[in-house]
Design a protein around this motif. Sequence first.
Motif, PDB file in Angstrom:
ATOM      1  N   ARG A 281     -20.279 -38.124   4.236  1.00  0.00           N
ATOM      2  CA  ARG A 281     -20.817 -37.930   2.897  1.00  0.00           C
ATOM      3  C   ARG A 281     -22.178 -37.257   3.049  1.00  0.00           C
ATOM      4  NH1 ARG A 281     -17.341 -40.470  -0.348  1.00  0.00           N
ATOM      5  NH2 ARG A 281     -16.099 -42.165   0.590  1.00  0.00           N
ATOM      6  N   VAL A 282     -22.249 -36.023   2.605  1.00  0.00           N
ATOM      7  CA  VAL A 282     -23.411 -35.183   2.877  1.00  0.00           C
ATOM      8  C   VAL A 282     -24.623 -35.690   2.108  1.00  0.00           C
ATOM      9  CG1 VAL A 282     -24.353 -32.854   2.743  1.00  0.00           C
ATOM     10  CG2 VAL A 282     -21.920 -33.207   3.306  1.00  0.00           C
TER      11      VAL A 282
ATOM     12  N   LYS B  90     -25.356 -25.679   5.510  1.00  0.00           N
ATOM     13  CA  LYS B  90     -26.483 -24.834   5.861  1.00  0.00           C
ATOM     14  C   LYS B  90     -27.791 -25.442   5.348  1.00  0.00           C
ATOM     15  CE  LYS B  90     -23.702 -20.621   5.384  1.00  0.00           C
ATOM     16  NZ  LYS B  90     -23.609 -19.328   4.645  1.00  0.00           N
ATOM     17  N   GLU B  91     -28.886 -24.776   5.700  1.00  0.00           N
ATOM     18  CA  GLU B  91     -30.208 -25.255   5.291  1.00  0.00           C
ATOM     19  C   GLU B  91     -30.338 -25.350   3.775  1.00  0.00           C
ATOM     20  OE1 GLU B  91     -32.800 -26.291   6.967  1.00  0.00           O
ATOM     21  OE2 GLU B  91     -32.174 -25.891   9.036  1.00  0.00           O
ATOM     22  N   ASP B  92     -29.676 -24.423   3.047  1.00  0.00           N
ATOM     23  CA  ASP B  92     -29.770 -24.440   1.585  1.00  0.00           C
ATOM     24  C   ASP B  92     -28.727 -25.342   0.930  1.00  0.00           C
ATOM     25  OD1 ASP B  92     -27.455 -23.021   1.922  1.00  0.00           O
ATOM     26  OD2 ASP B  92     -28.094 -21.238   0.823  1.00  0.00           O
ATOM     27  N   GLY B  93     -27.985 -26.081   1.749  1.00  0.00           N
ATOM     28  CA  GLY B  93     -26.994 -26.996   1.213  1.00  0.00           C
ATOM     29  C   GLY B  93     -25.628 -26.383   0.973  1.00  0.00           C
TER      30      GLY B  93
ATOM     31  N   GLU C 233     -20.249 -22.517  -2.617  1.00  0.00           N
ATOM     32  CA  GLU C 233     -19.779 -23.900  -2.564  1.00  0.00           C
ATOM     33  C   GLU C 233     -20.813 -24.761  -1.851  1.00  0.00           C
ATOM     34  OE1 GLU C 233     -15.609 -24.226  -1.262  1.00  0.00           O
ATOM     35  OE2 GLU C 233     -15.465 -22.068  -1.638  1.00  0.00           O
ATOM     36  N   TYR C 234     -20.989 -25.982  -2.374  1.00  0.00           N
ATOM     37  CA  TYR C 234     -21.954 -26.921  -1.821  1.00  0.00           C
ATOM     38  C   TYR C 234     -21.198 -28.201  -1.456  1.00  0.00           C
ATOM     39  CZ  TYR C 234     -25.293 -23.628  -3.703  1.00  0.00           C
ATOM     40  OH  TYR C 234     -26.006 -22.465  -3.977  1.00  0.00           O
ATOM     41  N   PRO C 235     -20.912 -28.392  -0.180  1.00  0.00           N
ATOM     42  CA  PRO C 235     -20.067 -29.519   0.220  1.00  0.00           C
ATOM     43  C   PRO C 235     -20.727 -30.860  -0.045  1.00  0.00           C
ATOM     44  CG  PRO C 235     -21.014 -28.462   2.151  1.00  0.00           C
ATOM     45  CD  PRO C 235     -21.365 -27.594   0.980  1.00  0.00           C
ATOM     46  N   GLU C 236     -19.910 -31.799  -0.505  1.00  0.00           N
ATOM     47  CA  GLU C 236     -20.363 -33.165  -0.742  1.00  0.00           C
ATOM     48  C   GLU C 236     -19.722 -34.152   0.233  1.00  0.00           C
ATOM     49  OE1 GLU C 236     -21.344 -33.322  -5.449  1.00  0.00           O
ATOM     50  OE2 GLU C 236     -19.207 -33.360  -4.924  1.00  0.00           O
TER      51      GLU C 236
ATOM     52  N   SER D 175     -16.144 -29.908  -2.364  1.00  0.00           N
ATOM     53  CA  SER D 175     -17.401 -29.236  -2.721  1.00  0.00           C
ATOM     54  C   SER D 175     -17.545 -29.115  -4.228  1.00  0.00           C
ATOM     55  CB  SER D 175     -17.440 -27.826  -2.116  1.00  0.00           C
ATOM     56  OG  SER D 175     -17.273 -27.841  -0.724  1.00  0.00           O
ATOM     57  N   LYS D 176     -18.776 -29.060  -4.644  1.00  0.00           N
ATOM     58  CA  LYS D 176     -19.098 -28.571  -5.983  1.00  0.00           C
ATOM     59  C   LYS D 176     -19.478 -27.102  -5.846  1.00  0.00           C
ATOM     60  CE  LYS D 176     -23.905 -30.099  -5.601  1.00  0.00           C
ATOM     61  NZ  LYS D 176     -24.959 -30.992  -6.154  1.00  0.00           N
ATOM     62  N   THR D 177     -19.582 -26.378  -6.948  1.00  0.00           N
ATOM     63  CA  THR D 177     -19.904 -24.955  -6.883  1.00  0.00           C
ATOM     64  C   THR D 177     -21.006 -24.616  -7.872  1.00  0.00           C
ATOM     65  OG1 THR D 177     -18.457 -24.095  -8.620  1.00  0.00           O
ATOM     66  CG2 THR D 177     -17.432 -24.568  -6.501  1.00  0.00           C
ATOM     67  N   ASP D 178     -21.509 -23.390  -7.725  1.00  0.00           N
ATOM     68  CA  ASP D 178     -22.450 -22.893  -8.722  1.00  0.00           C
ATOM     69  C   ASP D 178     -21.704 -22.295  -9.910  1.00  0.00           C
ATOM     70  OD1 ASP D 178     -21.419 -20.612  -7.599  1.00  0.00           O
ATOM     71  OD2 ASP D 178     -23.339 -19.800  -6.911  1.00  0.00           O
ATOM     72  N   GLY D 179     -20.379 -22.447  -9.915  1.00  0.00           N
ATOM     73  CA  GLY D 179     -19.550 -21.901 -10.985  1.00  0.00           C
ATOM     74  C   GLY D 179     -18.866 -22.972 -11.799  1.00  0.00           C
ATOM     75  N   LYS D 180     -19.444 -24.175 -11.849  1.00  0.00           N
ATOM     76  CA  LYS D 180     -18.942 -25.266 -12.678  1.00  0.00           C
ATOM     77  C   LYS D 180     -17.474 -25.569 -12.403  1.00  0.00           C
ATOM     78  CE  LYS D 180     -22.428 -24.670 -16.259  1.00  0.00           C
ATOM     79  NZ  LYS D 180     -22.722 -24.510 -17.701  1.00  0.00           N
TER      80      LYS D 180
END
Length: 638
Positions: free
Chosen positions: A16-17, A43-46, A91-94, A106-111
């Motif tokens: 769990r990130v 990555k560093e930016d999540g 994509e931002y992995p959770e 993942s969640k995304t910046d595209g809802k």
Amino acid sequence: MAKSFWSIENNTLVWRVADGEPHTDDIEMSGLRCDCIVSYGVKEDGSLALSQKCFFPALRTIPNNTHATYCFALGEDERVRLLRNGTPVREYPEVFRFDGVLTVESKTDGKARIVRRFFPSADLRFAVELVRITAEEAADWSLSAPAEAVHAYGRGTKGVYLSKIYHSAPDVMALPAGESVEFAIFYTAVIANETLSLPDGRAELEKRMARVASLCDGALVLRTGNAELDTMTRFAKLRAGESIFETLTGKYHSPGGQAYYAAIWCNDEIEYAGPHFAMTGDPIALEASRNAYRAYIPFMSDAYLPLPSSIIAEGLDIWEGAGDRGDAAMYLYGASLFCLYAGDEALARELFGAIRWCAEYCERRKTPEGVIRSDSDELEGRFPTDGYANLSTSCLCCGGLRFAAKLAASLGDNDTAALYNSRAEALGEAIERYFGATLHGFETYRYSKGFDTLRAWICLPLCMGLTNRAGGTLDAMLSPYLWTEEGMRTCEKSAENTSDTIWDRSTLYGFKCAFLSGAGDRIMQPFLDYCHKRLVCDRVPYAVEAYPEGEKRHLSGESALFVRVVTEGLFGIRPEGLRSFSFTAALPATLPEMRLSAVRICGASYDIEIGRTSWTVRQDGRVLASGRTNGERVFIGR
């Protein structure tokens, strides 16, 4: 202690990130015709780090050498991208999960929420990625690639190879809020003018999980009350058993690791994996082991030339650049154990001629000092040997002779059994005379004459029943000269050796020798620390090959050795003949119990339970034997 990223939830590893916690890793997964290594992380930016390599062992490149497996590599920028209303999404992995399939949520910046599942086909030439999109608000979704795309090509031994990506997604996926869509992306390679029928992604997932279940739950199931030990053993069975590939000459178990496919070695396949597979009874693994043992027989002539270092290129070529590594001793030991554990008299009679040849080869390599000569060892000269005699080759021969004697007796050849026992006894005494030494005050062994530095392989005599120097050897193994957080150094640091190189194979033999020597309580915590680090920390979830060399590749043979620490070390299981075995009725103080279910020994399946005060052996649910847990060796026959 290393940082833990993962936890265990119902036989599944879960990461769990946490915010601000960048980390990357990779994992190897194998099917009969495709092997894939997925690199993943944060990555560093999540955002999601993701790339992959697919290997196709039967597609050989030119020159067709050890490493000539066709590879389809996809960097992050070459992967198929998800588009939301025509715009690429990030994509931002959770959560990452592994249960035999790598899942990324993942969640995304595209809802939207994205779930990706990566795995190889169980039996087809495809790596599969199942993708599920769940929209949080209405949008049109699409992919950045057509339904079929050629990415690369190259000439190989079977024609021109084309790397291809297929997917089953519609051109446009109109998703209302709250709706989901699932599709598959397939990664494969074809020979020019070859047509492959696309599989169904869900069906392939079911086949993969069925294979995972057969390897993890079908046999040799460990329950100790320690979740990390039990889970590490579960996944070790998977990695050991999945790395089997269909070749021109049949199924071959191979180490993997981006380098070693459709090929066999006397250490990895003959010495490490074969005896383990006999204890699982898995039909695919047993077939691969039989193929491996048989593949060396054509090289056993009356000229008594050294066995090849490896048989490569789907069994069509050999590599012998390392000279005589003690391969005959490896075969003698591994094949004898395999036959005994398998308990198949017909197979034992078939392979006994090869075992006899290896025993004679070793006898012909005996030095005036009574030890066995070899050019190098299974590390192929990476660390010094004198090119005359080393501890590894002589110990493997000694152990091999003992098990070959048990096999000969089971086949009714008592004269050969007596001969091999006599040779083993003499060789054990020669090992003591030639290699026995006091190093840094430890009564242990030197690796070769003139090399008075401690080596990880000092554990081998104890594994073969040579216990004269057990106390000093265990002290030396666990001393700062050899022991590190990663396991045993291959060689102590000195003016001649400044490296901290570790190989898990020798560390795992070290754990086994400590258990066999009755030092279970002493070695248990280092063993559990090792399981913790390998299973849930920064390089998961398997035993590794070497570091820094090899960059901790998840080679398959090491996982087979890990399981043998449990079966042969923790439980002390040892075949005594084709129809009898023994085990040690002992329980380390830190474990509440030990249960090994459906373990195949000498041709039958047993359940072995060891509690604090008593032990029980069952067969087909029926109590076969029971007694007190007193640390003594128990013999079971049928």
